[in-house]
Design an enzyme around this catalytic site. Sequence first.
Site, PDB file in Angstrom:
ATOM      1  N   ASP A 168       1.005  -1.284   0.072  1.00  0.00           N
ATOM      2  CA  ASP A 168       0.013   0.184   0.000  1.00  0.00           C
ATOM      3  C   ASP A 168       0.917   1.444  -0.044  1.00  0.00           C
ATOM      4  O   ASP A 168       0.700   2.102  -0.640  1.00  0.00           O
ATOM      5  CB  ASP A 168      -0.997  -0.080   1.203  1.00  0.00           C
ATOM      6  N   LEU A 169       2.056   1.325   1.028  1.00  0.00           N
ATOM      7  CA  LEU A 169       2.798   2.562   1.006  1.00  0.00           C
ATOM      8  C   LEU A 169       3.777   2.562  -0.153  1.00  0.00           C
ATOM      9  O   LEU A 169       3.413   3.911  -0.670  1.00  0.00           O
ATOM     10  CB  LEU A 169       3.500   2.400   2.100  1.00  0.00           C
TER      11      LEU A 169
END
Length: 410
Positions: A168-169
């Site tokens: 996600d990051l």
Amino acid sequence: MRPLAGIRVLDLTRVVSGPFCTMLLGDLGAEIIKIEEPEHGDDSRAFGPPFTGGESAYFLSVNRNKRSCAINLKKPQGVELVRKLAMRCDVVIDNFRPGTTDRLGLAYADLRRDNPALISCAITGFGAEGVDANRPGYDLIIQGESGIMDITGDPHGLPTKIGTSIADLVTGQFASQAILAALVERARTGQGKHVDIAMLDCMASLLTFNAGIYFTTGQSPKRRGNAHPTIAPYETFRAADGWLNIGVANDKFWQLFCQVLERPDLGADPRYARASERVSRRGELVPIIADIIAAQPRRYWIAALTRAGVPCGDIRSVAEVCEAEQLTGRGMIVEMAHPTAGTVKNILSPFRFGGDDGGDGDAARHLAAPLLGEHTAAVLAEHLDIGPYEVRALEALGVIRCHQAETAHG
């Protein structure tokens, strides 16, 4: 004035990848209008415990510097409000599954026809096309599908996910970079464009030298725990009182390392003289080093190796990192006031520009993550010239939600 001051972003994202992207843009000064589902808001508002003041610590960590505008996209009037907001924005970003914006009546082509300078960005798990395009993409799933889990963890144990939501990051970081590039191009051409960011693509790109090993040898790299496939010794060692990392990344460091170990014979041994030889003989070399390191405490080795210039480091807990003098001294920990959660602390984005104070003065430029619908009325008034009477009517119809404090203030 921060670099993106004057840039307005319509944020249709939720959970992590998109919110992290827009938080990065907000930290750089962009105005972030976060569109949320009126009843529950962003999914991550419910991710917990822990909660503080009714707010999820998870949500608070990736949504600073945003304004929450709660609009029901299941209502035609809500879709029309979002469409009108897009006409007044520089960027619109979502992390729906492919085709969702078309079904909602917010197709990128239509939005850009109304606003040719608009930059649209879609974050998906697997991309807009391909055999897996319609699969949902969550961090754990992408970590596995990307090969990252297969090379992470104990070689005799289970494939292991990285301890943070890395898929996600990283996707949020790549998305923000692509949006910035599109803004630069728009400054030259006056035209916006669409950005397609797939979580799988982002994570696969991190394989770098691991993919290079496969392309060169035809062999897929295997899990090595904390050992490096092409550098040795470059891993975690147990000292007398705990663990530390040591990174002997070249032949110069090897000689210095042997001096600290008080083992000049290892430094003079032709079997270990070159990096490639140390890698091929790691099975015999690492146990020798491990026995030596185990004889002294961590502080001894970190002090001695640091004096010699050999890369090394402690293995800190999250608590130790959040309180570390190196971060607090650089202004990386910000405190922000929140209406219900009190003082909220975040680790800031690592941007530093000439003239930034980087210290306490920086805190005044950051806002804690918003309450659900906290800015609905203000956003509609500022950007769509919708007054209090119409706001109340839209709220009564279930099209929008205003936070009670905002409504009372209005």
